[in-house]
Design an enzyme around this catalytic site. Sequence first.
Site, PDB file in Angstrom:
ATOM      1  CB  CYS A 327      -0.893   0.028   1.241  1.00 12.37           C
ATOM      2  SG  CYS A 327      -2.379  -0.960   1.107  1.00 12.37           S
ATOM      3  CD  GLU A 361      -0.553  -6.403  -2.897  1.00 13.30           C
ATOM      4  OE1 GLU A 361      -1.733  -6.660  -2.637  1.00 13.30           O
ATOM      5  OE2 GLU A 361       0.359  -6.460  -2.061  1.00 13.30           O
TER       6      GLU A 361
END
Length: 499
Positions: A327, A361
């Site tokens: 994140c 990601e």
Amino acid sequence: MLTPSSPASDAAIKIEAESNSNGDELTALYTVDDIFIGCKIYASKDGDFRLAEILQIHTKKGKKVFYVHFQDYNKRLDEWIGSDRINFSKALILPELKVEKEEKKEKKSKLKNSKNNSKNDKLKQGKVSGTATPSTPGQGNTEMLDLDNLNVQGLKRPGEEVSREDEIKKLRTSGSMTQNHLEVSRVRNLDRIILGEHIIEPWYFSPYPVELTEEDDIYICDFTLSYFGSRKQFERFRKKCSLRHPPGNEIYRDSRVSFWEIDGRKQRTWCRNLCLLSKLFLDHKTLYYDVDPFLFYVMTVKSSEGHHIVGYFSKEKESADGYNVACILTLPCYQKKGYGKLLIQFSYMLSYVENKVGSPEKPLSDLGLLSYRAFWTDTLVKLLVERNSPHLMLKNNPKGNSIASSSSTASKGNNNEITIDEISSMTCMTTTDILHTLTTLQMLRYYKGQHIIVLTEKIMDLYEKLVKKIKEKKKHELEPSRLQWTPPSFTASQLRFGW
């Protein structure tokens, strides 16, 4: 001469509301009680009545409020509205039935499957009969990438969605923070948060305690990230609080920012509070209370009161997919100031020390993808221009801290030639991200049987603007020499995550 139907210029004219066929004023076509989830109404937005879909209905302090999504607006602009903003004189639009569409989709999917099966059968027959095209020497084991279908953002294609149970299972085994689209559709539950001196309106849902959702303002301590429903509780807590920086190791500091490394296993409460806060502004990431698999790298700015959090990124302790970021977030009150690129640059600095290539990601949010594209563009433009023109490298990098300087010493051959793998090793970017950026910038072309990288006038203008920003100190860059960090190592027992 004026016609008899035209009024005299000095005559008084009465102003009345528009009337219906019976001579009465326009009446409401429906009431508040007729509104339900899924229907569409017209509500005031930016000085006009716009079509909006009802996503949720809630009773707050004895009055009904509606959570709406305005058509053709970004999801982060969804908001709670009262009945005073609804235009009851325009018709209420009922939701459409999607039964027929689903049946058509099933038929189409069956046709696609049958076509794919027939194609696979033909390919198998071709290989058996020896009609497959022969591979050229030296290219038999290389992977060919489709430049038109590079899935850099990592969005799920139709049919690839996972259930909530599978998502939780994946999280507990691999530590992924990717969120299911069903969780994305949840309704924003907080109206406003007060973080230190900043008043911020949240964008998305975050699973704060239910009792806080009834409050107009939520107070969050910018050092401990603890949350309170009343100002009195918050002020009483701040008098007793002694923490003035994130509870971790400071691994980087310069004149503008500092970075702190925090282990999710050692500081669970603080990291959970950080995830709760970040979920208010991240749509494609989820939150569970198992933060053990992650390391958190927090960027702060210093004041007389202490170190205030600006943004952060989390990273898996052991990533099977080679991700260097799980994140990443810059708080809205610090956005559009260049802090996002510093977070991205720092993640690649860590990858460089680890001697690994990395990528964020997937999926990336819209703002996240824009930030990464901008960073990748700056990195590749600076590297390729200075690699092709060594005099620019010496002129614009007096300290010798350019990526191209290390590359030129490593490759004693022609400076006008470079491979994608060399770019990857120098920048720690994956080959997919490099090819995506070169294709987006229209730098990668096919000429006389080989691929070439073209430095157009547009690319040179980008380089000049980048150098100008750095010289005028409008763009801050991190100094790798200031990083005091050793890649952490974990035993097998420390990597066992669970509840």
